[in-house]
Design an enzyme around this catalytic site. Sequence first.
Site, PDB file in Angstrom:
ATOM      1  N   GLU A 228       3.952 -30.823  25.891  1.00 61.16           N
ATOM      2  CA  GLU A 228       5.457 -30.789  25.681  1.00 61.16           C
ATOM      3  C   GLU A 228       6.076 -30.197  26.938  1.00 61.16           C
ATOM      4  O   GLU A 228       5.754 -28.937  27.202  1.00 61.16           O
ATOM      5  CB  GLU A 228       6.131 -30.092  24.427  1.00 61.16           C
ATOM      6  CG  GLU A 228       7.400 -30.385  23.979  1.00 61.16           C
ATOM      7  CD  GLU A 228       8.427 -29.164  24.640  1.00 61.16           C
ATOM      8  OE1 GLU A 228       8.895 -29.631  25.832  1.00 61.16           O
ATOM      9  OE2 GLU A 228       8.448 -28.175  23.945  1.00 61.16           O
ATOM     10  N   CYS A 262      13.733 -26.132  25.716  1.00 62.24           N
ATOM     11  CA  CYS A 262      13.519 -27.592  26.074  1.00 62.24           C
ATOM     12  C   CYS A 262      14.576 -28.602  25.548  1.00 62.24           C
ATOM     13  O   CYS A 262      14.805 -29.649  26.035  1.00 62.24           O
ATOM     14  CB  CYS A 262      12.178 -27.943  25.647  1.00 62.24           C
ATOM     15  SG  CYS A 262      10.765 -26.740  26.250  1.00 62.24           S
TER      16      CYS A 262
END
Length: 460
Positions: A228, A262
């Site tokens: 990720e 994020c």
Amino acid sequence: MPIQTINPTTNKTVRSFEEMTDKAVDAAVAQAAKAFDTWRKITYKQRADFLHKIAALMREKKDSLAKLITLEMGKLISQAESEITLSADIFDYYATNAEKFLADKTLSPKLGKAYIRHSPIGVLLGVQPWNFPFYQMARFAAPNIMIGNTVLVKHASNVPQCSIAIEDLFKEASVPAGIYTNLLISGKRASALVSDERIKGVSLTGSEAAGASLASEAGKNLKKSVLELGGNDVFIILEDADIDKAVEWAVIGRMNNTGQSCIASKRLIAIETVADEFLKKFKDKLSHLKVGDPMDRTTELGPLSSEEAAVHLADQVKRSVDAGAKVLLGGKRIDRPGAFMEATILTDLKPGIPAYHEELFGPVASFYRVKDEQAAIDLANDSAFGLGGSVFTQNIDRGKRVADQIDTGMVFINHPTGTQADLPFGGTKRSGYGRELSELGIDEFVNKKLIRISEITDPF
């Protein structure tokens, strides 16, 4: 080189820790491998009992654990407390649901009988970031420990006290040694560790460069990896959106964790007919955020995680302005001790300008106005990243249609991209691959073994 806690509110060093020696790391890997031989054989209920204990300890110690987060990376104290609660929820979620998720799956072949058995694969290495030190650990460790794997966790170097506190929770819950191990080592040493034959899979949340390095090592050694790697999430405001509600969520989506997420709403895209109204109200909200000590519950905008992060973000803004972007609000460092940056809005962004392409990890919003829905979709997809995004509209069917055309791993309608234990998390393109959380998150590091049963006389 020592691993340090540097309080970003003051930029003063609080504590220093020595890295583990090569001998200590080797012993940790050996212990994890040995523990796997036993851990893989115990029941789901036995594993679940340990995870429930860890969740209970997190809630019991929420105040002290949250203060460690705020001390080390500057998160607002109320948000740090919420992170601890979410992390405990994730441990409880997998303790409660893992056995169901991993149950044998019966198949219906033309001949004979068959089923899929989900088995653990061994020792896993997790490389985790600083922005959500407990949550990121929970979404990696909880499902994999319930599978029967054992985990080694290399946490970010600026949150060593958080990483130590996490391992202490496992010890206090009487989890056998080797099931969860904290590695106080550098990122470079973590990548090198991937080649160790005792480690069977690796997971990383972090930068593109770190992800590329780890994935390269995993590929060379034929090991599964999950990555990720951040995002540049869109926040689309269609002309039929509830503007006041959209503004309220845009502030939260962009400024949560001082913008260091994020899945933060980094690119705000408004249809021309409502762009002025949205931008005026959004700017007004940001301009009144109270800056201060993140331990103070009245503070609304705290420091970035480090002086290095603040310098980097300010440089991104400057390079963007030099290339033609305009600053509608903020744009500078705040004149006070610590890693502070003004809440900022950039406009007039075009291809070639750094802020158009780069992830801005902090309290800087990029604002775009477009003529219509299709232009919003086209702009949303004009990014190397593909983590999440959101669409605001009062027509849910329209929102679903737009969401279907956005090339990301997650899209939220009338809410910023978010996370919870029972929803899958992950992206596409340069945001990485694989999924964490929900039933999908327990499905990455398992051996999906086919077992077929036939009579002796059956042909094959």
